[in-house]
Write a protein that holds these residues in place. Sequence first.
Motif, PDB file in Angstrom:
ATOM      1  N   THR A 105       0.822  -1.211   0.000  1.00  0.00           N
ATOM      2  CA  THR A 105       0.000   0.000   0.000  1.00  0.00           C
ATOM      3  C   THR A 105       0.857   1.262   0.000  1.00  0.00           C
ATOM      4  O   THR A 105       0.587   2.221  -0.735  1.00  0.00           O
ATOM      5  N   ALA A 114       2.358   1.763  -3.344  1.00  0.00           N
ATOM      6  CA  ALA A 114       1.355   2.268  -4.280  1.00  0.00           C
ATOM      7  C   ALA A 114       1.126   3.764  -4.086  1.00  0.00           C
ATOM      8  O   ALA A 114       1.032   4.528  -5.062  1.00  0.00           O
ATOM      9  N   GLU A 115       1.053   4.205  -2.819  1.00  0.00           N
ATOM     10  CA  GLU A 115       0.870   5.631  -2.547  1.00  0.00           C
ATOM     11  C   GLU A 115       2.066   6.438  -3.033  1.00  0.00           C
ATOM     12  O   GLU A 115       1.911   7.533  -3.584  1.00  0.00           O
ATOM     13  N   HIS A 141       1.740   6.678  -6.753  1.00  0.00           N
ATOM     14  CA  HIS A 141       0.445   7.156  -7.244  1.00  0.00           C
ATOM     15  C   HIS A 141      -0.219   6.101  -8.136  1.00  0.00           C
ATOM     16  O   HIS A 141      -0.791   6.418  -9.185  1.00  0.00           O
ATOM     17  N   LEU A 142      -0.124   4.847  -7.703  1.00  0.00           N
ATOM     18  CA  LEU A 142      -0.761   3.737  -8.388  1.00  0.00           C
ATOM     19  C   LEU A 142      -1.774   3.090  -7.451  1.00  0.00           C
ATOM     20  O   LEU A 142      -1.767   3.334  -6.242  1.00  0.00           O
ATOM     21  N   SER A 143      -2.618   2.224  -8.003  1.00  0.00           N
ATOM     22  CA  SER A 143      -3.555   1.487  -7.160  1.00  0.00           C
ATOM     23  C   SER A 143      -2.834   0.316  -6.502  1.00  0.00           C
ATOM     24  O   SER A 143      -1.826  -0.196  -7.014  1.00  0.00           O
ATOM     25  N   GLN A 144      -3.371  -0.122  -5.360  1.00  0.00           N
ATOM     26  CA  GLN A 144      -2.767  -1.263  -4.670  1.00  0.00           C
ATOM     27  C   GLN A 144      -2.821  -2.537  -5.536  1.00  0.00           C
ATOM     28  O   GLN A 144      -1.834  -3.268  -5.606  1.00  0.00           O
ATOM     29  N   PRO A 145      -3.942  -2.821  -6.231  1.00  0.00           N
ATOM     30  CA  PRO A 145      -3.953  -4.009  -7.105  1.00  0.00           C
ATOM     31  C   PRO A 145      -2.895  -3.952  -8.215  1.00  0.00           C
ATOM     32  O   PRO A 145      -2.311  -4.980  -8.572  1.00  0.00           O
ATOM     33  N   ALA A 146      -2.650  -2.748  -8.749  1.00  0.00           N
ATOM     34  CA  ALA A 146      -1.652  -2.622  -9.815  1.00  0.00           C
ATOM     35  C   ALA A 146      -0.259  -2.972  -9.302  1.00  0.00           C
ATOM     36  O   ALA A 146       0.526  -3.652  -9.987  1.00  0.00           O
TER      37      ALA A 146
END
Length: 302
Positions: free
Chosen positions: A28, A31-32, A35-40
């Motif tokens: 997580t 991802a932050e 600036h991506l989504s957690q699934p990505a």
Amino acid sequence: MHQMNDLRRIDLNLLVILDALLNEQHVTRAAERLHLSQPAVSHALARLRDLLGDPLLVRAGSSLVPTSRALELMAPLAEALAQVQSLLAPNTFDPATAKRTFRLAMSDYGAAIVLPGLIRTLRREAPGIDLQISHASREGMLEGVLNGDIDIAAAVFPEIPNELRSTPLFEERYACLVDRSSLPETGTLDLATYLSRPHVLLEMRGSGTPEIERALTSLRERRRVAVSLPHWRVAPEFISGTDLILTVASRALRDIDESTLVVVPPPFEIPSFTFVLVWHKRRGGDQALNWLNERIAEGIKR
């Protein structure tokens, strides 16, 4: 040939994600950061595990712990990404319009010497450049520069790894601060008086204070430390009205109250030391970093 085929299957985005994962050790947070989504990011980690044939990060409680293979990859990966960033950066650096954040490491002594002139220069010439200042031991500063967490370290470094570059800022000597009324009639400190009086010891990370103890050891002498503290700003207040002695880098004593305090030379030889800037060789092509190094040197309080 097999290794080359594997490399062709890994795009630069995957390497950027891997670098963030290895540094954050948390999907997580990585991802932050990107600036991506957690699934990505989770999907990218799965691809990296498949491509590299290693778990890379294994779960331990709420965190992810890097495998030995991942630890081996951290430094060369950071260096490779830094080289790519330097390659793709514009050929010219315009301080007036640049927007960058630089991470500097130094002691509070170093900050008092380096930052006043530097910050005034940045506000005047490069208002879009921000600074993040951290404090660490000498070893911690060098490790931070080596692994890419720190852009520039400013301190006293007896030994500098071959991977790093350095430039001297100034040569520094030691001085003693005492209460004016506590000085002998001669107006100076002799060795017997120095050794008989209690001392304030500054255990400042990144400072040159170990040289004092080494100099005393070479004389087969020791001093009694009555007060030990990690910063020097408040230390002069301890000296006024007492028999305490503070031995510290002379530049730290420029703004003392001379009505009650006096600066005198140490009664024994303490080698001077060189205060230097250190950065990684891989950053040699970073024009913004080179510009900042030059501004630091120009802005030193002489």
